[in-house]
Scaffold this active site. Sequence first.
Site, PDB file in Angstrom:
ATOM      1  CE  LYS A   1       1.023   1.822   3.946  1.00 13.29           C
ATOM      2  NZ  LYS A   1       1.194   2.605   5.007  1.00 13.29           N
TER       3      LYS A   1
ATOM      4  N   PRO B   1       9.674  -4.514   0.209  1.00 14.63           N
ATOM      5  CG  PRO B   1      10.593  -2.433  -0.311  1.00 14.63           C
ATOM      6  CD  PRO B   1       9.620  -3.451  -0.799  1.00 14.63           C
ATOM      7  CB  VAL B   2      11.183  -5.937   5.693  1.00 15.88           C
ATOM      8  CG1 VAL B   2      10.816  -5.980   7.173  1.00 15.88           C
ATOM      9  CG2 VAL B   2      10.797  -7.245   5.005  1.00 15.88           C
TER      10      VAL B   2
ATOM     11  CB  ALA C   1       9.688  -0.284   3.039  1.00 17.52           C
TER      12      ALA C   1
ATOM     13  CG  LEU D   1       6.375   0.353   0.695  1.00 16.80           C
ATOM     14  CD1 LEU D   1       7.352  -0.343  -0.254  1.00 16.80           C
ATOM     15  CD2 LEU D   1       5.603   1.441  -0.056  1.00 16.80           C
TER      16      LEU D   1
ATOM     17  N   GLY E   1       3.991  -4.166   4.179  1.00 18.14           N
ATOM     18  CA  GLY E   1       4.225  -5.525   3.670  1.00 18.14           C
ATOM     19  C   GLY E   1       3.704  -6.604   4.608  1.00 18.14           C
TER      20      GLY E   1
ATOM     21  CB  SER F   1      -0.547  -4.813   7.162  1.00 13.67           C
ATOM     22  OG  SER F   1       0.037  -4.225   8.291  1.00 13.67           O
TER      23      SER F   1
ATOM     24  CG  ASP G   1      -1.309   0.064   8.008  1.00 16.20           C
ATOM     25  OD1 ASP G   1      -2.138   0.979   8.212  1.00 16.20           O
ATOM     26  OD2 ASP G   1      -0.097   0.263   7.821  1.00 16.20           O
TER      27      ASP G   1
HETATM   28  P1  ATP Z   1       3.706  -0.102   7.891  1.00 15.69           P
HETATM   29  O1  ATP Z   1       3.708   0.587   6.567  1.00 15.69           O
HETATM   30  O2  ATP Z   1       2.408  -0.837   8.217  1.00 15.69           O
HETATM   31  O3  ATP Z   1       4.220   0.730   9.030  1.00 15.69           O
HETATM   32  P2  ATP Z   1       6.175  -1.362   7.271  1.00 15.69           P
HETATM   33  O4  ATP Z   1       6.173  -1.521   5.793  1.00 15.69           O
HETATM   34  O5  ATP Z   1       6.933  -0.187   7.778  1.00 15.69           O
HETATM   35  O6  ATP Z   1       4.699  -1.330   7.780  1.00 15.69           O
HETATM   36  P3  ATP Z   1       6.537  -4.170   7.567  1.00 15.69           P
HETATM   37  O7  ATP Z   1       7.484  -4.503   6.484  1.00 15.69           O
HETATM   38  O8  ATP Z   1       5.110  -4.496   7.391  1.00 15.69           O
HETATM   39  O9  ATP Z   1       6.749  -2.625   7.956  1.00 15.69           O
HETATM   40  O10 ATP Z   1       6.985  -4.941   8.880  1.00 15.69           O
HETATM   41  C1  ATP Z   1       7.723  -4.413   9.879  1.00 15.69           C
HETATM   42  C2  ATP Z   1       7.952  -5.421  11.028  1.00 15.69           C
HETATM   43  O11 ATP Z   1       7.033  -6.516  11.029  1.00 15.69           O
HETATM   44  C3  ATP Z   1       9.326  -6.000  10.948  1.00 15.69           C
HETATM   45  O12 ATP Z   1       9.904  -5.821  12.227  1.00 15.69           O
HETATM   46  C4  ATP Z   1       9.123  -7.466  10.661  1.00 15.69           C
HETATM   47  O13 ATP Z   1      10.084  -8.260  11.339  1.00 15.69           O
HETATM   48  C5  ATP Z   1       7.730  -7.766  11.181  1.00 15.69           C
HETATM   49  N1  ATP Z   1       6.997  -8.778  10.377  1.00 15.69           N
HETATM   50  C6  ATP Z   1       6.259  -9.760  10.854  1.00 15.69           C
HETATM   51  N2  ATP Z   1       5.715 -10.486   9.883  1.00 15.69           N
HETATM   52  C7  ATP Z   1       6.108  -9.954   8.723  1.00 15.69           C
HETATM   53  C8  ATP Z   1       5.860 -10.262   7.357  1.00 15.69           C
HETATM   54  N3  ATP Z   1       5.095 -11.294   6.995  1.00 15.69           N
HETATM   55  N4  ATP Z   1       6.417  -9.467   6.429  1.00 15.69           N
HETATM   56  C9  ATP Z   1       7.172  -8.401   6.795  1.00 15.69           C
HETATM   57  N5  ATP Z   1       7.454  -8.071   8.071  1.00 15.69           N
HETATM   58  C10 ATP Z   1       6.919  -8.843   9.037  1.00 15.69           C
END
Ligand code: ATP
Length: 283
Positions: free
Chosen positions: A8, A89-90, A92, A94, A96, A98, A131
């Site tokens: 997203k 990407p984790v 990030a 985005l 991922g 959720s 999210d």
């Molecule tokens: P948001 O935009 O909702 O703030 P984000 O993109 O910043 O999320 P994510 O990549 O969703 O962050 O995930 C962040 C944390 O969630 C990380 O610490 C990761 O270890 C944990 N996590 C648990 N399950 C997952 C998964 N299936 N994919 C990615 N991260 C995961």
Amino acid sequence: MNVLAYAKLNLTLDILRRREDGYHDLQMVMESISLADTLTIANGEGEVSTNLRYLPTDRRNLAQMAAAAFREATGLGGAVNIAIEKAIPVCAGLAGGSADAAAVLRAMNQLTGAGLSLEALADIGQRVGSDVPYCVLGGTALAEGRGERLTLLPPLPHCHVVVCKPPFSISTPWLFSQVKVHKIVRRPDTAGVMEALEKGDLAGVARRMYNVFEDVLEPRHMATIAAIKAVLINCGALGASMSGSGPSVFGLFASEQDAKRAYRRLLEQYQSVFLCQTVDGLV
Ligand code: ATP
């Protein structure tokens, strides 16, 4: 069963107030893009695997949490094995994790024949993360409260999207701690974005986008975000903004050629760059 979990974007992110419970009331226009993880879900022993070795594969994995939340809410479905091929990407901004959780909820709904509505699935998703309800529905939506109160919006006119994640991460709790709501000077024009969506006016949406977190970043991060935005705009993006709690920055393009040019330019400097498109929601 194979399912896609779409990333997203926050077309807008505004913080309206700090609540007495310590959380903030947000107002965000969200959009799904074709950058997606692929999940393979099958009956099994309850194992989670991913192509990224550093991600948790136990109960801390949001996909695993979603499977448990579905079973608890419905009493249906045995243990499932979930294999996650991460492309998003984790950490990030985005969503991922959720998105993976939402994909598991939709898949388990089908696999078990539970037949829950998307609203009911979103309700279960809320227990996993704020999210997740949006990710269950996808498409273009206004998310309010902590992100769980959703209103579907007319779809963003189809366009090309370039996403660039610079090589640092930003702590979400730290970002919230930096925001002083009464000191926010620049905000997205959320009402204007919604009017432009009603009219199907892509350029009108793009030029009203903003994310209030951009003003509280550390100066060196702020400079990187500004530099990426400048490349996107110089290559013809109709607008560019940071997504969620960052650090990913995206640009919306009417022209595929311009989007490709921005993609190639950013790849010269950054490793994590994606050329994708908008995706409609499920409803
Ligand atoms: P948001 O935009 O909702 O703030 P984000 O993109 O910043 O999320 P994510 O990549 O969703 O962050 O995930 C962040 C944390 O969630 C990380 O610490 C990761 O270890 C944990 N996590 C648990 N399950 C997952 C998964 N299936 N994919 C990615 N991260 C995961």
